[in-house]
Design a protein around this motif. Structure first.
Motif, PDB file in Angstrom:
ATOM      1  N   VAL A  94       0.841  -1.196   0.000  1.00  0.00           N
ATOM      2  CA  VAL A  94       0.000   0.000   0.000  1.00  0.00           C
ATOM      3  C   VAL A  94       0.877   1.247   0.000  1.00  0.00           C
ATOM      4  N   ILE A  95       0.415   2.275  -0.704  1.00  0.00           N
ATOM      5  CA  ILE A  95       1.088   3.570  -0.661  1.00  0.00           C
ATOM      6  C   ILE A  95       0.078   4.637  -0.240  1.00  0.00           C
ATOM      7  N   VAL A  96       0.507   5.493   0.664  1.00  0.00           N
ATOM      8  CA  VAL A  96      -0.319   6.614   1.123  1.00  0.00           C
ATOM      9  C   VAL A  96       0.397   7.892   0.700  1.00  0.00           C
ATOM     10  N   PRO A  97      -0.166   8.651  -0.241  1.00  0.00           N
ATOM     11  CA  PRO A  97       0.500   9.878  -0.694  1.00  0.00           C
ATOM     12  C   PRO A  97       0.265  11.033   0.278  1.00  0.00           C
ATOM     13  N   GLY A  98       0.752  10.869   1.481  1.00  0.00           N
ATOM     14  CA  GLY A  98       0.569  11.850   2.543  1.00  0.00           C
ATOM     15  C   GLY A  98       1.091  11.270   3.835  1.00  0.00           C
ATOM     16  N   THR A 120      -6.581   0.240  14.538  1.00  0.00           N
ATOM     17  CA  THR A 120      -5.603  -0.846  14.635  1.00  0.00           C
ATOM     18  C   THR A 120      -5.461  -1.526  13.284  1.00  0.00           C
ATOM     19  N   LEU A 121      -4.415  -2.306  13.173  1.00  0.00           N
ATOM     20  CA  LEU A 121      -4.158  -3.081  11.971  1.00  0.00           C
ATOM     21  C   LEU A 121      -4.067  -4.529  12.418  1.00  0.00           C
ATOM     22  N   ASP A 122      -4.947  -5.404  11.903  1.00  0.00           N
ATOM     23  CA  ASP A 122      -4.984  -6.782  12.379  1.00  0.00           C
ATOM     24  C   ASP A 122      -4.349  -7.790  11.426  1.00  0.00           C
ATOM     25  N   HIS A 123      -3.601  -7.313  10.428  1.00  0.00           N
ATOM     26  CA  HIS A 123      -2.880  -8.192   9.517  1.00  0.00           C
ATOM     27  C   HIS A 123      -1.603  -7.484   9.055  1.00  0.00           C
ATOM     28  N   SER A 124      -0.659  -8.262   8.540  1.00  0.00           N
ATOM     29  CA  SER A 124       0.609  -7.654   8.140  1.00  0.00           C
ATOM     30  C   SER A 124       0.579  -7.238   6.674  1.00  0.00           C
ATOM     31  N   ILE A 125       1.084  -6.033   6.427  1.00  0.00           N
ATOM     32  CA  ILE A 125       1.154  -5.479   5.073  1.00  0.00           C
ATOM     33  C   ILE A 125       2.481  -4.738   4.935  1.00  0.00           C
ATOM     34  N   THR A 126       2.759  -4.289   3.740  1.00  0.00           N
ATOM     35  CA  THR A 126       3.865  -3.367   3.504  1.00  0.00           C
ATOM     36  C   THR A 126       3.236  -2.035   3.144  1.00  0.00           C
ATOM     37  N   VAL A 127       3.633  -0.985   3.851  1.00  0.00           N
ATOM     38  CA  VAL A 127       3.033   0.325   3.622  1.00  0.00           C
ATOM     39  C   VAL A 127       4.138   1.367   3.429  1.00  0.00           C
ATOM     40  N   ALA A 128       3.929   2.221   2.436  1.00  0.00           N
ATOM     41  CA  ALA A 128       4.862   3.314   2.159  1.00  0.00           C
ATOM     42  C   ALA A 128       4.092   4.625   2.208  1.00  0.00           C
ATOM     43  N   SER A 129       4.747   5.658   2.745  1.00  0.00           N
ATOM     44  CA  SER A 129       4.122   6.979   2.770  1.00  0.00           C
ATOM     45  C   SER A 129       5.212   8.037   2.865  1.00  0.00           C
ATOM     46  N   PHE A 130       4.815   9.284   2.670  1.00  0.00           N
ATOM     47  CA  PHE A 130       5.774  10.379   2.805  1.00  0.00           C
ATOM     48  C   PHE A 130       6.081  10.625   4.279  1.00  0.00           C
ATOM     49  N   GLU A 131       5.059  10.484   5.123  1.00  0.00           N
ATOM     50  CA  GLU A 131       5.217  10.693   6.562  1.00  0.00           C
ATOM     51  C   GLU A 131       4.367   9.681   7.314  1.00  0.00           C
ATOM     52  N   ALA A 132       4.755   9.398   8.541  1.00  0.00           N
ATOM     53  CA  ALA A 132       3.940   8.572   9.436  1.00  0.00           C
ATOM     54  C   ALA A 132       4.218   9.029  10.859  1.00  0.00           C
ATOM     55  N   SER A 133       3.184   9.090  11.662  1.00  0.00           N
ATOM     56  CA  SER A 133       3.387   9.472  13.058  1.00  0.00           C
ATOM     57  C   SER A 133       4.167   8.357  13.760  1.00  0.00           C
ATOM     58  N   SER A 134       4.855   8.699  14.827  1.00  0.00           N
ATOM     59  CA  SER A 134       5.633   7.687  15.548  1.00  0.00           C
ATOM     60  C   SER A 134       4.715   6.623  16.134  1.00  0.00           C
ATOM     61  N   LYS A 160       0.759  -4.252  -8.544  1.00  0.00           N
ATOM     62  CA  LYS A 160       0.132  -4.770  -7.324  1.00  0.00           C
ATOM     63  C   LYS A 160       0.311  -3.854  -6.124  1.00  0.00           C
ATOM     64  N   VAL A 161       0.335  -2.537  -6.380  1.00  0.00           N
ATOM     65  CA  VAL A 161       0.415  -1.554  -5.299  1.00  0.00           C
ATOM     66  C   VAL A 161      -0.924  -0.829  -5.235  1.00  0.00           C
ATOM     67  N   LYS A 162      -1.494  -0.746  -4.028  1.00  0.00           N
ATOM     68  CA  LYS A 162      -2.756  -0.031  -3.833  1.00  0.00           C
ATOM     69  C   LYS A 162      -2.468   1.361  -3.309  1.00  0.00           C
ATOM     70  N   ILE A 163      -3.200   2.351  -3.829  1.00  0.00           N
ATOM     71  CA  ILE A 163      -3.115   3.704  -3.283  1.00  0.00           C
ATOM     72  C   ILE A 163      -4.299   3.896  -2.340  1.00  0.00           C
ATOM     73  N   ILE A 164      -4.008   4.352  -1.138  1.00  0.00           N
ATOM     74  CA  ILE A 164      -5.073   4.642  -0.194  1.00  0.00           C
ATOM     75  C   ILE A 164      -5.020   6.126   0.122  1.00  0.00           C
ATOM     76  N   ARG A 165      -6.148   6.822  -0.132  1.00  0.00           N
ATOM     77  CA  ARG A 165      -6.211   8.257   0.124  1.00  0.00           C
ATOM     78  C   ARG A 165      -7.341   8.558   1.076  1.00  0.00           C
TER      79      ARG A 165
END
Length: 120
Positions: free
Chosen positions: A62-66, A73-87, A115-120
């Motif tokens: 997954v990619i989050v453009p922000g 919560t997150l109840d499964h494992s994924i790979t996530v990319a974003s410009f920023e993420a809170s600690s 196979k990359v999903k964008i979540i906005r």
């Protein structure tokens, strides 16, 4: 070339990389992400973990453009990319055995954006 409404040098470089990769790999997903990142900070997306959890399945990329926020919560494992993420969001991702990477790392690993999903 589209106008960038930011003065952040790291963000300007990332947008440039995304646009170049989109052209070279014929991968429109990176141009879409670049366009979202080029918006002003107040117009960029902020996505909660609960939203990511609702729209993903185990092992998704997954990619989050922000920014990723820690609500929910997150109840499964994924790979996530974003410009920023809170600690707190990074901590919750680690707890769910998910992988947090930068957008640059994702582009380097998967230049075609398949196979990359964008979540906005």
């Amino acid at each position: 070339m589209r106008e960038t409404k930011t003065t952040n040098p790291q963000l300007i470089e990332l947008i440039s990389i995304l646009r170049k990769t989109s052209r070279e790999q014929e991968a429109p997903i990176w141009l879409d992400v670049a366009d979202y990142l080029a918006k002003t900070r107040s117009n960029r997306v902020a996505v909660n973990l609960s939203n990511i959890n609702r729209h993903t399945e185990k092992a998704d990329v997954v990619i989050v453009p922000g920014k990723i926020l820690a609500s929910g919560t997150l109840d499964h494992s994924i790979t996530v990319a974003s410009f920023e993420a809170s600690s707190a969001a990074k901590a919750k991702l680690a707890t769910s055995k998910s992988t947090y990477i930068t957008i640059q790392e994702l582009v380097a690993k998967n230049p075609t954006g398949s196979k990359v999903k964008i979540i906005r």
